[in-house]
Scaffold this motif. Structure first.
Motif, PDB file in Angstrom:
ATOM      1  N   PHE A 270       0.879  -1.166   0.000  1.00  0.00           N
ATOM      2  CA  PHE A 270       0.000   0.000   0.000  1.00  0.00           C
ATOM      3  C   PHE A 270       0.916   1.214   0.000  1.00  0.00           C
ATOM      4  O   PHE A 270       1.677   1.411   0.942  1.00  0.00           O
ATOM      5  CB  PHE A 270      -0.906  -0.005   1.234  1.00  0.00           C
ATOM      6  N   ALA A 271       0.830   1.991  -1.044  1.00  0.00           N
ATOM      7  CA  ALA A 271       1.823   3.052  -1.229  1.00  0.00           C
ATOM      8  C   ALA A 271       1.288   4.427  -0.857  1.00  0.00           C
ATOM      9  O   ALA A 271       0.077   4.668  -0.838  1.00  0.00           O
ATOM     10  CB  ALA A 271       2.273   3.064  -2.681  1.00  0.00           C
ATOM     11  N   GLY A 272       2.215   5.317  -0.569  1.00  0.00           N
ATOM     12  CA  GLY A 272       1.900   6.723  -0.324  1.00  0.00           C
ATOM     13  C   GLY A 272       3.034   7.582  -0.848  1.00  0.00           C
ATOM     14  O   GLY A 272       4.122   7.066  -1.141  1.00  0.00           O
ATOM     15  N   TRP A 273       2.809   8.870  -0.920  1.00  0.00           N
ATOM     16  CA  TRP A 273       3.795   9.737  -1.602  1.00  0.00           C
ATOM     17  C   TRP A 273       5.133   9.785  -0.897  1.00  0.00           C
ATOM     18  O   TRP A 273       6.159  10.009  -1.533  1.00  0.00           O
ATOM     19  CB  TRP A 273       3.224  11.142  -1.814  1.00  0.00           C
ATOM     20  N   TRP A 274       5.164   9.509   0.425  1.00  0.00           N
ATOM     21  CA  TRP A 274       6.448   9.605   1.110  1.00  0.00           C
ATOM     22  C   TRP A 274       7.342   8.389   0.849  1.00  0.00           C
ATOM     23  O   TRP A 274       8.522   8.396   1.143  1.00  0.00           O
ATOM     24  CB  TRP A 274       6.256   9.858   2.617  1.00  0.00           C
ATOM     25  N   GLY A 275       6.756   7.362   0.267  1.00  0.00           N
ATOM     26  CA  GLY A 275       7.558   6.200  -0.112  1.00  0.00           C
ATOM     27  C   GLY A 275       8.093   6.328  -1.534  1.00  0.00           C
ATOM     28  O   GLY A 275       8.907   5.521  -1.977  1.00  0.00           O
ATOM     29  N   HIS A 276       7.638   7.348  -2.236  1.00  0.00           N
ATOM     30  CA  HIS A 276       8.059   7.559  -3.625  1.00  0.00           C
ATOM     31  C   HIS A 276       9.470   8.144  -3.652  1.00  0.00           C
ATOM     32  O   HIS A 276       9.858   8.878  -2.768  1.00  0.00           O
ATOM     33  CB  HIS A 276       7.091   8.521  -4.311  1.00  0.00           C
ATOM     34  N   GLN A 277      10.203   7.828  -4.715  1.00  0.00           N
ATOM     35  CA  GLN A 277      11.590   8.304  -4.831  1.00  0.00           C
ATOM     36  C   GLN A 277      11.697   9.797  -4.553  1.00  0.00           C
ATOM     37  O   GLN A 277      11.021  10.604  -5.172  1.00  0.00           O
ATOM     38  CB  GLN A 277      12.129   7.967  -6.218  1.00  0.00           C
ATOM     39  N   GLU A 278      12.630  10.064  -3.638  1.00  0.00           N
ATOM     40  CA  GLU A 278      12.766  11.406  -3.087  1.00  0.00           C
ATOM     41  C   GLU A 278      12.962  12.493  -4.152  1.00  0.00           C
ATOM     42  O   GLU A 278      12.333  13.547  -4.088  1.00  0.00           O
ATOM     43  CB  GLU A 278      13.978  11.392  -2.156  1.00  0.00           C
ATOM     44  N   GLU A 279      13.852  12.179  -5.109  1.00  0.00           N
ATOM     45  CA  GLU A 279      14.218  13.205  -6.097  1.00  0.00           C
ATOM     46  C   GLU A 279      13.000  13.655  -6.905  1.00  0.00           C
ATOM     47  O   GLU A 279      12.938  14.772  -7.389  1.00  0.00           O
ATOM     48  CB  GLU A 279      15.270  12.697  -7.103  1.00  0.00           C
ATOM     49  N   GLU A 280      12.065  12.727  -7.052  1.00  0.00           N
ATOM     50  CA  GLU A 280      10.930  13.017  -7.935  1.00  0.00           C
ATOM     51  C   GLU A 280       9.653  13.315  -7.175  1.00  0.00           C
ATOM     52  O   GLU A 280       8.626  13.581  -7.792  1.00  0.00           O
ATOM     53  CB  GLU A 280      10.638  11.781  -8.805  1.00  0.00           C
ATOM     54  N   ARG A 281       9.726  13.253  -5.853  1.00  0.00           N
ATOM     55  CA  ARG A 281       8.472  13.283  -5.091  1.00  0.00           C
ATOM     56  C   ARG A 281       7.644  14.528  -5.394  1.00  0.00           C
ATOM     57  O   ARG A 281       6.429  14.469  -5.501  1.00  0.00           O
ATOM     58  CB  ARG A 281       8.771  13.186  -3.596  1.00  0.00           C
ATOM     59  N   PHE A 282       8.320  15.633  -5.507  1.00  0.00           N
ATOM     60  CA  PHE A 282       7.565  16.875  -5.667  1.00  0.00           C
ATOM     61  C   PHE A 282       7.243  17.213  -7.121  1.00  0.00           C
ATOM     62  O   PHE A 282       6.709  18.259  -7.423  1.00  0.00           O
ATOM     63  CB  PHE A 282       8.282  18.022  -4.940  1.00  0.00           C
ATOM     64  N   GLN A 283       7.573  16.289  -8.009  1.00  0.00           N
ATOM     65  CA  GLN A 283       7.113  16.469  -9.394  1.00  0.00           C
ATOM     66  C   GLN A 283       5.656  16.059  -9.534  1.00  0.00           C
ATOM     67  O   GLN A 283       5.029  16.300 -10.561  1.00  0.00           O
ATOM     68  CB  GLN A 283       7.992  15.671 -10.359  1.00  0.00           C
ATOM     69  N   MET A 284       5.141  15.414  -8.477  1.00  0.00           N
ATOM     70  CA  MET A 284       3.726  15.051  -8.412  1.00  0.00           C
ATOM     71  C   MET A 284       3.256  14.270  -9.648  1.00  0.00           C
ATOM     72  O   MET A 284       2.181  14.519 -10.184  1.00  0.00           O
ATOM     73  CB  MET A 284       2.859  16.315  -8.250  1.00  0.00           C
ATOM     74  N   LYS A 285       4.129  13.343 -10.073  1.00  0.00           N
ATOM     75  CA  LYS A 285       3.810  12.603 -11.293  1.00  0.00           C
ATOM     76  C   LYS A 285       3.010  11.340 -11.008  1.00  0.00           C
ATOM     77  O   LYS A 285       3.047  10.795  -9.921  1.00  0.00           O
ATOM     78  CB  LYS A 285       5.107  12.225 -12.017  1.00  0.00           C
ATOM     79  N   LYS A 286       2.366  10.856 -12.027  1.00  0.00           N
ATOM     80  CA  LYS A 286       1.655   9.589 -11.974  1.00  0.00           C
ATOM     81  C   LYS A 286       2.684   8.452 -11.904  1.00  0.00           C
ATOM     82  O   LYS A 286       3.767   8.574 -12.479  1.00  0.00           O
ATOM     83  CB  LYS A 286       0.858   9.455 -13.264  1.00  0.00           C
ATOM     84  N   GLY A 287       2.338   7.350 -11.246  1.00  0.00           N
ATOM     85  CA  GLY A 287       3.216   6.172 -11.270  1.00  0.00           C
ATOM     86  C   GLY A 287       4.146   6.118 -10.072  1.00  0.00           C
ATOM     87  O   GLY A 287       5.146   6.816 -10.016  1.00  0.00           O
ATOM     88  N   PHE A 288       3.814   5.239  -9.129  1.00  0.00           N
ATOM     89  CA  PHE A 288       4.590   5.129  -7.883  1.00  0.00           C
ATOM     90  C   PHE A 288       5.915   4.410  -8.126  1.00  0.00           C
ATOM     91  O   PHE A 288       5.943   3.299  -8.653  1.00  0.00           O
ATOM     92  CB  PHE A 288       3.755   4.373  -6.853  1.00  0.00           C
ATOM     93  N   LYS A 289       7.002   5.060  -7.729  1.00  0.00           N
ATOM     94  CA  LYS A 289       8.323   4.412  -7.763  1.00  0.00           C
ATOM     95  C   LYS A 289       8.882   4.393  -6.360  1.00  0.00           C
ATOM     96  O   LYS A 289       9.255   5.444  -5.833  1.00  0.00           O
ATOM     97  CB  LYS A 289       9.278   5.210  -8.657  1.00  0.00           C
ATOM     98  N   PRO A 290       8.915   3.206  -5.739  1.00  0.00           N
ATOM     99  CA  PRO A 290       9.312   3.159  -4.323  1.00  0.00           C
ATOM    100  C   PRO A 290      10.775   3.537  -4.113  1.00  0.00           C
ATOM    101  O   PRO A 290      11.625   3.239  -4.953  1.00  0.00           O
ATOM    102  CB  PRO A 290       9.078   1.696  -3.944  1.00  0.00           C
ATOM    103  N   MET A 291      11.035   4.164  -2.993  1.00  0.00           N
ATOM    104  CA  MET A 291      12.408   4.415  -2.583  1.00  0.00           C
ATOM    105  C   MET A 291      13.081   3.091  -2.303  1.00  0.00           C
ATOM    106  O   MET A 291      12.432   2.086  -2.012  1.00  0.00           O
ATOM    107  CB  MET A 291      12.441   5.288  -1.318  1.00  0.00           C
ATOM    108  N   TYR A 292      14.396   3.084  -2.332  1.00  0.00           N
ATOM    109  CA  TYR A 292      15.180   1.894  -2.030  1.00  0.00           C
ATOM    110  C   TYR A 292      15.041   1.582  -0.540  1.00  0.00           C
ATOM    111  O   TYR A 292      15.104   2.475   0.296  1.00  0.00           O
ATOM    112  CB  TYR A 292      16.647   2.175  -2.377  1.00  0.00           C
ATOM    113  N   GLY A 293      14.827   0.321  -0.221  1.00  0.00           N
ATOM    114  CA  GLY A 293      14.783  -0.085   1.184  1.00  0.00           C
ATOM    115  C   GLY A 293      13.425   0.144   1.809  1.00  0.00           C
ATOM    116  O   GLY A 293      12.433   0.407   1.122  1.00  0.00           O
ATOM    117  N   VAL A 294      13.404   0.063   3.121  1.00  0.00           N
ATOM    118  CA  VAL A 294      12.139   0.161   3.859  1.00  0.00           C
ATOM    119  C   VAL A 294      11.516   1.548   3.689  1.00  0.00           C
ATOM    120  O   VAL A 294      10.305   1.716   3.854  1.00  0.00           O
ATOM    121  CB  VAL A 294      12.355  -0.192   5.349  1.00  0.00           C
ATOM    122  N   ASP A 295      12.301   2.532   3.306  1.00  0.00           N
ATOM    123  CA  ASP A 295      11.748   3.876   3.088  1.00  0.00           C
ATOM    124  C   ASP A 295      10.627   3.854   2.055  1.00  0.00           C
ATOM    125  O   ASP A 295       9.736   4.700   2.077  1.00  0.00           O
ATOM    126  CB  ASP A 295      12.839   4.844   2.634  1.00  0.00           C
TER     127      ASP A 295
END
Ligand SMILES: *Cc1c(COP(=O)(O)O)cnc(C)c1O
Length: 424
Positions: A270-295
């Motif tokens: 179950f994903a949320g925006w804080w788990g999305h790759q940091e560099e791109e998080r604020f681009q507010m784009k479609k398509g969840f890309k999880p951060m590496y690791g438990v983050d």
């Protein structure tokens, strides 16, 4: 018993961790004397400097407002990273395997979304009978969510007749017996009621041999017993921070996901925006890309105010060092056991259900007091000794190495002794 008193004084005098006690607020009784606080297993005491980073965060909010997300010190955008080094020390993990987030029960659900993936042949979950209610409810609701019934899908391990704690061999054997149908094995490290510590590495090995995932609820284990979650190959673990981690009531829990899943994008979650790759998080784009690791399991932006308090509390534990804490803890708890045996040599009144072997317990001793146990508990409370009562007959006593003393354990002995003596 001057021998016990001498021993207490001697051990306090040679306690290498004694300086830490002064760094805590100890609750006072009506007369203004410090209470004897043996309840760190339920809510750890407040470090006096707990507001250090909190004040910093409040000041940043006041003076920088939204820019605090990006500005030094400790930008809020990546604030959770401030806790990683100490959490990694406390849990024996790599920094990318641990994160402070949500609360224990929420994290358990998130982990089960990823690691409880039942198939028609393999859909069962094994846990200990009498697990903490939140864990029971989480597991029941998860199996129902997948269309199974708890009666069918949950396997409970019970102590043998006449025994109060589990035998490791029974657990391992039961895992093996059910190896064709087990999806997940979920155990505590230290069991909240009995204080028994289970061998996490052996349970993990057995679960993996059986083809199941191994998850652990470490509510009573983190900050209590040194861990090696990475080396032990644990799949996931969750904990809360307000018990032995002294982070304050309801503060964030934590989660561990082993490095081998760090890039496992295919794991359902179950994903949320804080788990999305940091560099791109604020681009507010479609398509969840999880951060590496438990983050990559984070959902929401970090609660900076509570996390800042936890940050201080964790750094203090890491500075003291889990191995030093454990050394003192073993001796403090052994002394408590010795005092109880001195007060009640035949175990006529008080029976310790926590295992006697140090490697099978943490700081807590659970005392079963079948006859007038509640009265003994109240008597301890009146004498300024804070323990807790767990129905139907158990008093949990947890001297914690960071702020308790041997002299306090001796005082417990005096009250126990006078109460048992008076009731005869
Ligand atoms: C304390 C404790 C909890 C608490 O769960 P929260 O989600 O933090 O309220 C859960 N499980 C166990 C075993 C505990 O001891």
């Amino acid at each position: 018993m001057p021998k016990l008193l001498d021993k207490a004084n001697y051990l306090d005098k040679h306690d290498p961790l004694q300086a830490y006690r002064k760094q805590f607020h100890i609750p006072l009784d009506e007369k203004g004397s410090p209470k004897i606080y043996f309840c760190g297993n339920s809510l750890g005491l407040q470090p006096k400097e707990a507001t250090l980073y909190l004040d910093e965060a409040l000041h940043k909010w006041k003076t920088q407002a939204v820019e605090g997300h990006f500005n030094e010190p400790a930008p809020w955008l990546s604030y959770h990273k401030q806790l990683k080094a100490s959490l990694a020390h406390i849990t024996g993990s790599l920094t990318e395997e641990v994160v402070s987030m949500n609360n224990l029960s929420s994290n358990l659900h998130l982990m089960m979304v990823s690691f409880y993936r039942p198939s028609p042949q393999r859909y069962k979950i094994m846990l200990e009978a009498g697990a903490f209610p939140s864990d029971q409810y989480a597991v029941e609701s998860q199996v129902r969510y997948h269309g199974y019934t708890p009666e069918d899908a949950i396997i409970e391990v019970t102590p043998n007749a006449g025994e109060e704690t589990l035998r490791l061999d029974d657990i391992l054997q039961k895992i093996q017996e059910h190896s064709h149908e087990l999806a997940l094995v979920l155990f505590p490290g230290v069991q909240y009621y009995s204080g028994q510590y289970l061998d996490i590495q052996k349970i993990t090995e057995a679960a993996h041999l059986a083809g199941a995932y191994a998850g652990f609820d470490l509510a009573h284990t983190v900050g209590n017993i040194p861990l090696e979650l990475h080396k032990w190959n644990v799949d996931f673990a969750v904990w809360c921070s307000y018990k032995y981690l002294n982070s304050g009531p309801g503060n964030n829990g934590g989660a561990f996901v082993h490095e081998r899943y760090a890039a496992a994008k295919e794991l359902p979650r179950f994903a949320g925006w804080w788990g999305h790759q940091e560099e791109e998080r604020f681009q507010m784009k479609k398509g969840f890309k999880p951060m590496y690791g438990v983050d990559g399991w984070q959902l929401s932006n970090v609660n900076i105010l509570s996390t800042s308090v936890q940050r201080y509390a964790l750094e203090m534990i890491a500075e003291a060092g889990m191995h030093n804490l454990r050394q003192k803890s073993i001796s403090l708890t052994a002394f408590l056991e010795e005092c109880i045996q001195a007060a009640d040599p035949q175990s006529q009144h008080v029976h310790i259900i926590t295992p006697a072997a140090p490697e099978e317990r943490g700081c807590q001793l659970s005392l079963s007091v079948p006859h007038e146990g509640k009265k003994l508990f109240e008597r301890l409370t009146e004498a300024g000794i804070v323990t807790d009562w767990r129905e139907p007959r158990v008093i949990r006593v947890a001297p914690t190495p960071l702020y308790n003393t041997f002299r306090e354990v001796y005082r417990f002995y005096e009250i126990l002794n006078s109460t048992l003596y008076a009731s005869e």
